[in-house]
Design a protein around this motif. Sequence first.
Motif, PDB file in Angstrom:
ATOM      1  N   MET A   1      39.765  41.275  60.225  1.00  0.00           N
ATOM      2  CA  MET A   1      40.485  41.687  59.035  1.00  0.00           C
ATOM      3  C   MET A   1      40.138  43.134  58.732  1.00  0.00           C
ATOM      4  N   THR A   2      39.208  43.363  57.857  1.00  0.00           N
ATOM      5  CA  THR A   2      38.807  44.706  57.479  1.00  0.00           C
ATOM      6  C   THR A   2      37.315  44.710  57.183  1.00  0.00           C
ATOM      7  N   ARG A   3      36.678  45.826  57.349  1.00  0.00           N
ATOM      8  CA  ARG A   3      35.233  45.890  57.143  1.00  0.00           C
ATOM      9  C   ARG A   3      34.851  46.128  55.694  1.00  0.00           C
ATOM     10  N   SER A   4      35.786  46.476  54.863  1.00  0.00           N
ATOM     11  CA  SER A   4      35.506  46.786  53.471  1.00  0.00           C
ATOM     12  C   SER A   4      35.134  45.521  52.689  1.00  0.00           C
ATOM     13  N   PRO A   5      33.936  45.481  52.104  1.00  0.00           N
ATOM     14  CA  PRO A   5      33.545  44.310  51.312  1.00  0.00           C
ATOM     15  C   PRO A   5      34.479  44.072  50.125  1.00  0.00           C
ATOM     16  N   SER A   6      34.966  45.146  49.532  1.00  0.00           N
ATOM     17  CA  SER A   6      35.869  44.984  48.392  1.00  0.00           C
ATOM     18  C   SER A   6      37.202  44.380  48.834  1.00  0.00           C
ATOM     19  N   ALA A   7      37.713  44.778  49.985  1.00  0.00           N
ATOM     20  CA  ALA A   7      38.963  44.211  50.491  1.00  0.00           C
ATOM     21  C   ALA A   7      38.784  42.731  50.814  1.00  0.00           C
ATOM     22  N   LYS A   8      37.630  42.378  51.359  1.00  0.00           N
ATOM     23  CA  LYS A   8      37.356  40.965  51.651  1.00  0.00           C
ATOM     24  C   LYS A   8      37.305  40.147  50.370  1.00  0.00           C
ATOM     25  N   LEU A   9      36.688  40.700  49.327  1.00  0.00           N
ATOM     26  CA  LEU A   9      36.614  39.998  48.046  1.00  0.00           C
ATOM     27  C   LEU A   9      37.999  39.828  47.439  1.00  0.00           C
ATOM     28  N   ALA A  32      35.997  47.894  40.059  1.00  0.00           N
ATOM     29  CA  ALA A  32      36.715  48.960  39.358  1.00  0.00           C
ATOM     30  C   ALA A  32      38.188  48.944  39.767  1.00  0.00           C
ATOM     31  N   SER A  33      39.043  49.371  38.866  1.00  0.00           N
ATOM     32  CA  SER A  33      40.480  49.407  39.133  1.00  0.00           C
ATOM     33  C   SER A  33      40.800  50.226  40.385  1.00  0.00           C
ATOM     34  N   ARG A  34      40.139  51.342  40.528  1.00  0.00           N
ATOM     35  CA  ARG A  34      40.352  52.207  41.693  1.00  0.00           C
ATOM     36  C   ARG A  34      39.948  51.501  42.990  1.00  0.00           C
ATOM     37  N   THR A  35      38.878  50.745  42.942  1.00  0.00           N
ATOM     38  CA  THR A  35      38.397  50.010  44.116  1.00  0.00           C
ATOM     39  C   THR A  35      39.394  48.923  44.512  1.00  0.00           C
ATOM     40  N   VAL A  36      39.918  48.205  43.526  1.00  0.00           N
ATOM     41  CA  VAL A  36      40.912  47.155  43.800  1.00  0.00           C
ATOM     42  C   VAL A  36      42.183  47.786  44.365  1.00  0.00           C
ATOM     43  N   ARG A  37      42.602  48.899  43.798  1.00  0.00           N
ATOM     44  CA  ARG A  37      43.799  49.594  44.277  1.00  0.00           C
ATOM     45  C   ARG A  37      43.625  50.006  45.745  1.00  0.00           C
ATOM     46  N   TYR A  38      42.460  50.528  46.092  1.00  0.00           N
ATOM     47  CA  TYR A  38      42.167  50.930  47.468  1.00  0.00           C
ATOM     48  C   TYR A  38      42.141  49.712  48.398  1.00  0.00           C
ATOM     49  N   ARG A  42      44.648  48.934  51.631  1.00  0.00           N
ATOM     50  CA  ARG A  42      44.184  48.619  52.995  1.00  0.00           C
ATOM     51  C   ARG A  42      44.748  47.283  53.473  1.00  0.00           C
ATOM     52  N   LEU A  43      44.743  46.273  52.599  1.00  0.00           N
ATOM     53  CA  LEU A  43      45.240  44.945  52.974  1.00  0.00           C
ATOM     54  C   LEU A  43      46.746  44.967  53.226  1.00  0.00           C
TER      55      LEU A  43
END
Length: 74
Positions: A1-9, A32-38, A42-43
């Motif tokens: 999938m992706t290596r980003s922990p936030s994307a996995k969450l 954070a809103s910016r983190t979710v947006r990023y 990616r997803l």
Amino acid sequence: MTRSPSAKLVYKVLESEEELTQKELVEETLLASRTVRYALKRLKKIGIVEEDIYFADARQSLYKITESKHTACE
């Protein structure tokens, strides 16, 4: 999938909740809103999450796991 922990969450939350707005994802993940947006960007780029119109508030979008990915996991 992706290596980003936030994307996995974000993916895991969408997996259990079906459809959510970005604001709801921020509340559910405590990111954070910016983190979710990023993470959503990616997803979407790799085709795991799709964006749809949120009819209750046209300023927002609904996010959900792409059908082909969702049925493949079941």
